[in-house]
Design a protein around this motif. Structure first.
Motif, short mmCIF file in Angstrom:
data_model
loop_
_atom_site.label_atom_id
_atom_site.label_comp_id
_atom_site.label_asym_id
_atom_site.label_seq_id
_atom_site.Cartn_x
_atom_site.Cartn_y
_atom_site.Cartn_z
N GLU A 1 82.99 62.96 39.44
CA GLU A 1 83.00 62.89 37.98
C GLU A 1 83.33 61.47 37.55
OE1 GLU A 1 86.06 65.18 36.17
OE2 GLU A 1 85.42 64.75 34.12
N VAL A 2 82.51 60.95 36.67
CA VAL A 2 82.73 59.60 36.16
C VAL A 2 83.75 59.65 35.04
CG1 VAL A 2 81.67 57.58 35.11
CG2 VAL A 2 80.36 58.96 36.75
N GLN A 3 84.72 58.77 35.10
CA GLN A 3 85.71 58.69 34.04
C GLN A 3 85.92 57.23 33.66
OE1 GLN A 3 89.28 60.80 35.36
NE2 GLN A 3 88.71 62.49 34.01
N LEU A 4 86.02 57.00 32.37
CA LEU A 4 86.36 55.68 31.86
C LEU A 4 87.53 55.86 30.90
CD1 LEU A 4 82.89 55.86 31.78
CD2 LEU A 4 83.34 53.41 31.67
N VAL A 5 88.61 55.18 31.17
CA VAL A 5 89.81 55.29 30.37
C VAL A 5 90.11 53.93 29.75
CG1 VAL A 5 92.25 55.86 30.33
CG2 VAL A 5 90.70 57.12 31.85
N ALA B 1 77.40 48.40 36.08
CA ALA B 1 77.53 47.56 34.90
C ALA B 1 78.40 48.29 33.89
CB ALA B 1 76.15 47.27 34.29
N ILE B 2 79.20 47.55 33.18
CA ILE B 2 80.03 48.10 32.13
C ILE B 2 79.63 47.46 30.80
CG2 ILE B 2 82.36 48.42 31.24
CD1 ILE B 2 81.79 50.01 33.77
N TYR C 1 84.37 51.17 22.51
CA TYR C 1 84.18 52.06 23.65
C TYR C 1 83.68 51.24 24.83
CZ TYR C 1 83.91 55.62 19.96
OH TYR C 1 84.15 56.41 18.87
N CYS C 2 84.09 51.63 26.02
CA CYS C 2 83.41 51.11 27.21
C CYS C 2 82.58 52.26 27.79
CB CYS C 2 84.39 50.57 28.24
SG CYS C 2 85.62 51.73 28.87
N VAL C 3 81.41 51.89 28.29
CA VAL C 3 80.50 52.87 28.86
C VAL C 3 80.00 52.35 30.20
CG1 VAL C 3 79.79 53.69 26.59
CG2 VAL C 3 78.44 51.92 27.73
N SER C 4 79.59 53.27 31.03
CA SER C 4 78.99 52.91 32.31
C SER C 4 77.50 52.75 32.12
CB SER C 4 79.27 54.00 33.34
OG SER C 4 78.59 53.72 34.55
N GLY C 5 77.02 51.55 32.33
CA GLY C 5 75.60 51.29 32.15
C GLY C 5 75.36 49.87 31.70
N ASP D 1 78.30 58.24 30.09
CA ASP D 1 79.75 58.29 30.26
C ASP D 1 80.45 57.28 29.37
OD1 ASP D 1 78.54 58.56 33.46
OD2 ASP D 1 79.70 60.21 32.57
N TRP D 2 81.38 57.77 28.57
CA TRP D 2 82.07 56.96 27.57
C TRP D 2 83.58 57.06 27.76
CZ3 TRP D 2 79.62 54.96 22.89
CH2 TRP D 2 78.23 55.11 22.88
N SER D 3 84.24 56.00 27.40
CA SER D 3 85.69 56.08 27.31
C SER D 3 86.07 56.73 25.97
CB SER D 3 86.29 54.68 27.36
OG SER D 3 86.00 53.96 26.17
#
Length: 127
Positions: A1-5, A33-34, A95-99, A116-118
């Motif tokens: 599971e992808v998580q961004l905090v 990439a973030i 927000y930070c996101v994966s991509g 996926d979003w923080s």
């Protein structure tokens, strides 16, 4: 599971600085990439910046060039957005996101563009 905090938002006076942090898990961070996105009150979400971990390349929207900078800690899988010389126009939820980069950096960002979003990080610039 992808998580961004995300963490690091707050209230700052014009001209001040803040650093946002994004702790990432569940992905191969070194090849990821973030991207950072923000939404000001009453406005659409906009792309702010992107950092490619495997290249070390960073990209910024024009309004933040020279004031914002990206960095990463590969060992901790943490991305940072350093924001200097903040102005009231930078007030937004971040927000930070994966991509990586959006296909059109000038268009509003929609939630569906990234999986996926923080959580949102409130940045308020006010005197």
């Amino acid at each position: 599971e992808v998580q961004l905090v995300g963490s690091g938002g707050g209230l700052v006076q014009p001209g001040g600085s803040l650093r946002l942090s994004c702790a990432v898990s569940g992905i191969r961070y070194s090849t990821s990439a973030i991207t950072w996105i923000r939404q000001a009150p009453g406005k659409d979400m906009e792309w702010v910046s992107t950092y490619y971990n495997y290249q070390g390349n960073s990209y910024y929207t024009d309004s933040v060039k020279g004031r914002f900078s990206l960095s990463t800690n590969m060992a901790e899988m943490r991305a940072y957005l350093q924001m200097d010389n903040l102005g009231v126009e930078d007030s937004a939820v971040y927000y930070c996101v994966s991509g990586g980069l959006p296909s059109d950096r000038s268009r509003a960002i929609s939630r569906s563009q990234y999986d996926d979003w923080s959580q949102g990080m409130q940045v308020t610039v006010s005197s």
